[in-house]
Scaffold this motif. Structure first.
Motif, PDB file in Angstrom:
ATOM      1  N   GLU A 214      -5.065  -3.341   4.206  1.00 44.27           N
ATOM      2  CA  GLU A 214      -4.280  -2.549   5.162  1.00 44.27           C
ATOM      3  C   GLU A 214      -4.020  -3.424   6.372  1.00 44.27           C
ATOM      4  O   GLU A 214      -4.964  -3.789   7.088  1.00 44.27           O
ATOM      5  CB  GLU A 214      -5.001  -1.254   5.564  1.00 44.27           C
TER       6      GLU A 214
ATOM      7  N   GLU B 277       0.450   5.324  -0.051  1.00 41.71           N
ATOM      8  CA  GLU B 277      -0.493   6.444   0.046  1.00 41.71           C
ATOM      9  C   GLU B 277       0.249   7.772  -0.038  1.00 41.71           C
ATOM     10  O   GLU B 277       1.439   7.855   0.303  1.00 41.71           O
ATOM     11  CB  GLU B 277      -1.246   6.340   1.385  1.00 41.71           C
TER      12      GLU B 277
ATOM     13  N   LEU C 232       3.241   9.572  10.201  1.00 41.31           N
ATOM     14  CA  LEU C 232       3.228   8.148  10.600  1.00 41.31           C
ATOM     15  C   LEU C 232       4.573   7.457  10.351  1.00 41.31           C
ATOM     16  O   LEU C 232       4.632   6.360   9.781  1.00 41.31           O
ATOM     17  CB  LEU C 232       2.099   7.388   9.896  1.00 41.31           C
TER      18      LEU C 232
ATOM     19  N   LEU D 146       4.384   3.788   8.583  1.00 38.52           N
ATOM     20  CA  LEU D 146       3.958   2.607   9.350  1.00 38.52           C
ATOM     21  C   LEU D 146       4.940   1.447   9.148  1.00 38.52           C
ATOM     22  O   LEU D 146       6.150   1.655   9.199  1.00 38.52           O
ATOM     23  CB  LEU D 146       2.499   2.253   9.007  1.00 38.52           C
TER      24      LEU D 146
ATOM     25  N   ASN E  30     -12.664   3.906   0.308  1.00 37.93           N
ATOM     26  CA  ASN E  30     -11.798   3.398   1.373  1.00 37.93           C
ATOM     27  C   ASN E  30     -12.425   3.738   2.721  1.00 37.93           C
ATOM     28  O   ASN E  30     -12.817   4.884   2.954  1.00 37.93           O
ATOM     29  CB  ASN E  30     -10.423   4.075   1.280  1.00 37.93           C
ATOM     30  N   GLU E  31     -12.522   2.757   3.569  1.00 41.22           N
ATOM     31  CA  GLU E  31     -13.041   2.975   4.928  1.00 41.22           C
ATOM     32  C   GLU E  31     -14.268   3.880   4.886  1.00 41.22           C
ATOM     33  O   GLU E  31     -14.301   4.943   5.517  1.00 41.22           O
ATOM     34  CB  GLU E  31     -11.939   3.507   5.861  1.00 41.22           C
TER      35      GLU E  31
ATOM     36  N   HIS F 161      -9.428  -4.227   6.985  1.00 43.53           N
ATOM     37  CA  HIS F 161      -8.294  -3.474   7.553  1.00 43.53           C
ATOM     38  C   HIS F 161      -8.116  -3.880   9.007  1.00 43.53           C
ATOM     39  O   HIS F 161      -9.077  -3.887   9.775  1.00 43.53           O
ATOM     40  CB  HIS F 161      -8.552  -1.958   7.492  1.00 43.53           C
TER      41      HIS F 161
ATOM     42  N   GLY G 289      -6.230   4.463   1.021  1.00 39.55           N
ATOM     43  CA  GLY G 289      -6.231   5.266   2.210  1.00 39.55           C
ATOM     44  C   GLY G 289      -7.203   6.449   2.212  1.00 39.55           C
ATOM     45  O   GLY G 289      -7.970   6.692   1.278  1.00 39.55           O
TER      46      GLY G 289
ATOM     47  N   PHE H  54       0.855  -1.184   0.000  1.00 37.01           N
ATOM     48  CA  PHE H  54       0.000   0.000   0.000  1.00 37.01           C
ATOM     49  C   PHE H  54       0.896   1.241   0.000  1.00 37.01           C
ATOM     50  O   PHE H  54       1.807   1.355   0.833  1.00 37.01           O
ATOM     51  CB  PHE H  54      -0.883  -0.061   1.250  1.00 37.01           C
TER      52      PHE H  54
ATOM     53  N   TYR I 172      -4.951  -3.206  12.000  1.00 35.22           N
ATOM     54  CA  TYR I 172      -3.612  -2.797  12.412  1.00 35.22           C
ATOM     55  C   TYR I 172      -3.297  -3.379  13.790  1.00 35.22           C
ATOM     56  O   TYR I 172      -4.155  -3.392  14.683  1.00 35.22           O
ATOM     57  CB  TYR I 172      -3.522  -1.266  12.497  1.00 35.22           C
TER      58      TYR I 172
ATOM     59  N   TRP J 153       1.191  -0.362  13.954  1.00 35.03           N
ATOM     60  CA  TRP J 153       1.000   1.090  14.030  1.00 35.03           C
ATOM     61  C   TRP J 153       1.410   1.517  15.433  1.00 35.03           C
ATOM     62  O   TRP J 153       0.750   1.177  16.415  1.00 35.03           O
ATOM     63  CB  TRP J 153      -0.460   1.437  13.745  1.00 35.03           C
TER      64      TRP J 153
ATOM     65  N   ALA K  70       0.626  -2.056   5.145  1.00 31.48           N
ATOM     66  CA  ALA K  70       0.640  -0.600   5.262  1.00 31.48           C
ATOM     67  C   ALA K  70       1.888  -0.200   6.066  1.00 31.48           C
ATOM     68  O   ALA K  70       1.983  -0.568   7.215  1.00 31.48           O
ATOM     69  CB  ALA K  70      -0.636  -0.129   5.972  1.00 31.48           C
ATOM     70  N   GLN K  71       2.741   0.535   5.337  1.00 34.39           N
ATOM     71  CA  GLN K  71       2.728   0.899   3.936  1.00 34.39           C
ATOM     72  C   GLN K  71       4.106   0.613   3.352  1.00 34.39           C
ATOM     73  O   GLN K  71       4.998   0.197   4.064  1.00 34.39           O
ATOM     74  CB  GLN K  71       2.337   2.357   3.785  1.00 34.39           C
TER      75      GLN K  71
HETATM   76  O1  AHR Z   1      -2.610   3.649   6.526  1.00 33.16           O
HETATM   77  C1  AHR Z   1      -2.987   4.828   7.166  1.00 33.16           C
HETATM   78  C2  AHR Z   1      -4.503   5.015   7.190  1.00 33.16           C
HETATM   79  O2  AHR Z   1      -5.088   4.015   7.954  1.00 33.16           O
HETATM   80  C3  AHR Z   1      -5.204   4.922   5.867  1.00 33.16           C
HETATM   81  O3  AHR Z   1      -5.185   6.107   5.150  1.00 33.16           O
HETATM   82  C4  AHR Z   1      -6.610   4.589   6.275  1.00 33.16           C
HETATM   83  O4  AHR Z   1      -7.299   3.847   5.304  1.00 33.16           O
HETATM   84  C5  AHR Z   1      -6.433   3.830   7.571  1.00 33.16           C
HETATM   85  O5  AHR Z   1      -7.257   4.290   8.561  1.00 33.16           O
END
Ligand code: AHR
Length: 515
Positions: free
Chosen positions: A319, A48, A335, A373, A195-196, A259, A93, A46, A261, A323, A367-368
Motif C-alpha cells: 500500500e 479493495e 476515498l 486514493l 492486513n494491518e 504500508h 485492505g 491494490f 501513504y 492520500w 493504493a488503489q
Molecule cells: O487503502 C485504504 C486503507 O488503508 C486500507 O484498507 C488499509 O489497509 C489502509 O489503512
C-alpha cells in the motif's frame, strides 16, 4: 505514524544540502555494473471493496448498459492491460479482515448482503467474489494476490479458501468450485496473511500477530504450485514490528508488507490537504513526505538483513501512494480524490526508490487501482479517464523485470520555506530486450534543470523519450478533458561521446530510451 515536519533531507546519491545549490545535476549511470532485477510485481495494484474501487470501477455486471465483458468494464480492462498490470491485491485492505469468502461464491442472487463497515457503511452484495476476481486477473494477464481474513476468521477458513481455489479435481471443495463454473484449479501466487494486524486487522501486538502468522501460514496449502505467503508488516517507521515479525515468524513467510501513504499535511488524518488547488508549500511537503519512503525502505530492509542476510524474504510495499482529503461532495468513506501532475511526480519518486532497492523490494501495490486514493483510472457512469499516475506506470513499463543500473547523482536543491530537497530523482534499467532506459523526475516547480550523466559501459548512438508535464502543479485530466495531461514526445535529450545531456523542465517526469 506521522512523519516529522522537519523536511530537509537528502536522497541517496544526492549532494548533501550545503546551502549553495549547484545548477546542474551531474552523475554516472553504471551500465558497466548491473544491479538486481526489478521484479515486474513492483508495478502491482491494490483493488479493495471500497467505494467504487470494484463496483462501478471494475465490475458493472453483465446486464449493465456500460460496455462490458461478462460484467467487467471493457474500457477499464483495456486500459489496465495496456500498462501490463502484473499482480492485483484483493479484497482488502481493512475489508479483508472482515471478509468471508463463502459470501462471494455461487449464484450471485443467493449471496448474502453485508454491511461494509470499514468504508461508508454501504451494502456489500458480494456480486464480485472469488471467481469474479480470478476472472479479472485472468483478463489482465496478472497474478493473484489474495488477502486472507486473520482478524475475524479462524485459520480453517483461510485453509478452506485456498483449497477451494487451488485443489485439483476430486475433493469436495474442488467439486464445489467446478459446480460454480471452474473445474480447473486456479493459481494463487501470493497469499496475504491478514492486513494491518496492528490496526484495522485486529489491533494486535507484534508478538501475537507473529504467532498468528505462523499458525495461518502453516495451514494454507496451495494445490496448484508455489504460493508465497506475505505477512502483515509495519506502517511507516514501525521498526519494532518488522524486527518482531522477522524474529518470530520469519521462517514461515516469503514476504513482509510495508504500508506508507504520502499525506501533504501529515500531522492529522482528518486534515490531509486537498488533491487540487493546493499551495506550493503543500507541493513541497508532499515531495518531502514521499522521499521518506527511502528511509523507511532502507531501515526496514536493514532489519530484515539481520534475520535474512541472503535477502530471500521480499519486502512488499503493498500500500503506497497519496492520500488527500476526499473530493468535495463525495462520500468520505469512499476515498475519492483527483489525481494531478503532483501525483505523477510522487509516483516517479516512489518507483525510483523501489528501483534503488530492487534487491529487497520485490513486490508493491499502489493504493488503489480505480476510483480510490491515487488511482490509475477514474470512472463516472460510462465515462473513464486515465490519470497522470496511469501515464507514469505506462512510461515505466520497460522497468518490469529489467536489470537495474546503479546511479550516482548529485542534484541541485529545491527549497521552499524550511524544506530543502534534491530536485532530481533518477533510475535506470536495461530492459529484458537489452535496451537502456533512464527515468528522470524534476520536483522543482520553477526551475528547468540541466542533467549531465556519464555512461560507462555504454556508447549510445541516439536517444528518444517522452515527457509528462504541465504549467500548473495541479494539472489533471477530468471527464470533460480526459487528455489534458498525457505523455508527449521529448526532444530535450542528447547523447554525445558516451554522455547524456538533458534539459529537464520543471515539475516533469521524463523517460528516455537509449540505443
Ligand atoms: O487503502 C485504504 C486503507 O488503508 C486500507 O484498507 C488499509 O489497509 C489502509 O489503512
Amino acid at each position: 505514524m506521522a512523519a516529522p515536519m522537519v523536511l530537509a533531507q537528502t536522497a541517496p546519491g544526492a549532494a548533501p544540502e550545503t546551502g549553495t545549490a549547484t545548477e546542474t545535476a551531474t552523475g554516472t549511470i553504471h551500465a558497466d555494473r548491473p544491479g538486481p532485477v526489478m521484479n515486474r510485481q513492483v508495478f502491482g495494484q491494490f483493488a479493495e471493496h471500497l467505494g467504487h474501487g470494484i463496483y462501478g470501477g471494475v465490475w458493472v455486471g453483465a446486464n449493465s448498459a456500460i460496455p462490458n465483458d461478462h460484467g467487467y468494464r471493457s474500457d477499464v480492462i483495456a486500459a489496465l492491460r495496456a500498462i501490463k498490470v502484473p499482480v492485483v491485491r484483493w479484497p482488502g485492505g481493512c475489508f479483508a479482515d472482515e471478509y468471508h469468502w463463502r459470501d462471494g461464491i455461487g449464484p450471485a442472487a443467493a449471496r448474502p448482503v453485508k454491511i461494509n463497515t470499514n468504508w461508508g457503511g454501504v451494502n456489500e452484495d458480494n456480486a464480485f467474489g472469488t471467481q469474479e476476481y480470478m476472472g479479472f486477473v485472468e483478463r489482465l494477464g496478472a497474478e493473484a494476490y489474495v488477502s486472507a481474513n486473520v482478524g475475524s476468521a479462524p485459520p480453517s477458513e483461510t485453509a478452506a479458501w485456498i483449497e477451494y481455489l487451488t485443489s485439483p479435481t476430486g475433493s469436495t471443495l474442488a467439486k464445489e468450485r467446478a459446480a460454480n463454473g471452474h473445474p480447473a484449479p486456479f493459481k494463487v501466487t501470493y497469499l496475504g496473511v491478514g492486513n494491518e494486524l496492528w490496526g484495522c486487522g485486529g489491533n494486535m501486538r507484534a508478538e501475537y500477530a507473529a504467532d498468528l502468522t505462523n499458525r495461518y501460514a502453516q495451514f494454507a496449502k496451495s494445490g496448484a504450485g508455489p504460493m508465497l505467503k506475505i505477512a502483515s508488516g509495519p506502517s511507516d517507521s514501525n521498526y519494532e514490528w518488522t524486527d518482531t515479525m522477522m524474529r518470530l515468524a520469519g521462517k514461515a513467510i516469503d514476504g513482509l508488507s510495508l504500508h506508507y501513504y504520502t499525506r501533504p499535511r501529515d500531522a492529522n488524518w482528518n486534515d490531509k490537504g486537498p488533491a487540487l488547488g493546493f499551495t506550493e508549500r503543500e507541493w513541497a511537503a508532499t515531495m518531502a513526505h514521499t522521499l521518506q519512503m527511502e528511509e523507511f525502505v532502507t531501515r526496514h530492509s536493514a532489519i530484515m538483513d539481520k534475520y535474512d542476510p541472503a535477502k530471500k524474504t521480499w519486502l512488499v510495499v503493498d500500500e503506497w501512494g497519496t492520500w488527500y482529503d476526499p473530493a468535495p461532495g463525495t462520500n468520505p468513506g469512499f476515498l475519492v480524490q483527483q489525481n494531478s501532475l503532483r501525483d505523477a511526480v510522487v509516483a516517479a519518486l516512489n518507483l525510483n526508490i523501489f528501483a534503488h532497492h530492487a534487491d529487497r523490494v520485490k513486490m508493491a501495490a499502489i493504493a488503489q487501482m480505480v476510483n480510490v486514493l491515487q488511482a490509475m483510472l477514474l470512472t463516472d457512469g460510462a465515462r473513464m479517464v486515465k490519470t497522470p499516475t496511469y501515464w507514469v506506470f505506462d512510461l515505466y513499463k520497460p522497468w518490469q523485470d529489467a536489470t537495474t543500473l546503479p546511479i550516482d547523482l548529485q542534484s541541485p536543491v529545491y527549497r521552499n520555506g524550511d524544506t530543502a530537497l534534491p530536485a532530481i530523482s533518477a533510475s535506470a534499467v536495461r530492459d529484458t530486450g537489452g535496451r537502456m532506459h533512464v527515468a528522470l523526475a524534476n520536483l522543482d516547480p520553477h526551475r528547468a534543470i540541466p542533467v549531465a550523466m556519464t555512461l560507462p559501459g555504454l556508447r549510445p548512438g541516439s536517444v528518444s523519450g517522452r515527457i509528462l508535464t504541465a504549467p500548473a502543479m495541479d494539472a489533471h485530466n477530468d471527464f470533460d478533458h480526459p487528455d489534458a495531461l498525457v505523455p508527449l514526445p521529448f526532444h530535450g535529450a542528447q547523447v554525445k561521446g558516451g554522455a547524456l545531456a538533458v534539459a529537464l523542465p520543471p515539475m516533469s517526469v521524463v523517460v528516455l530510451d537509449l540505443q
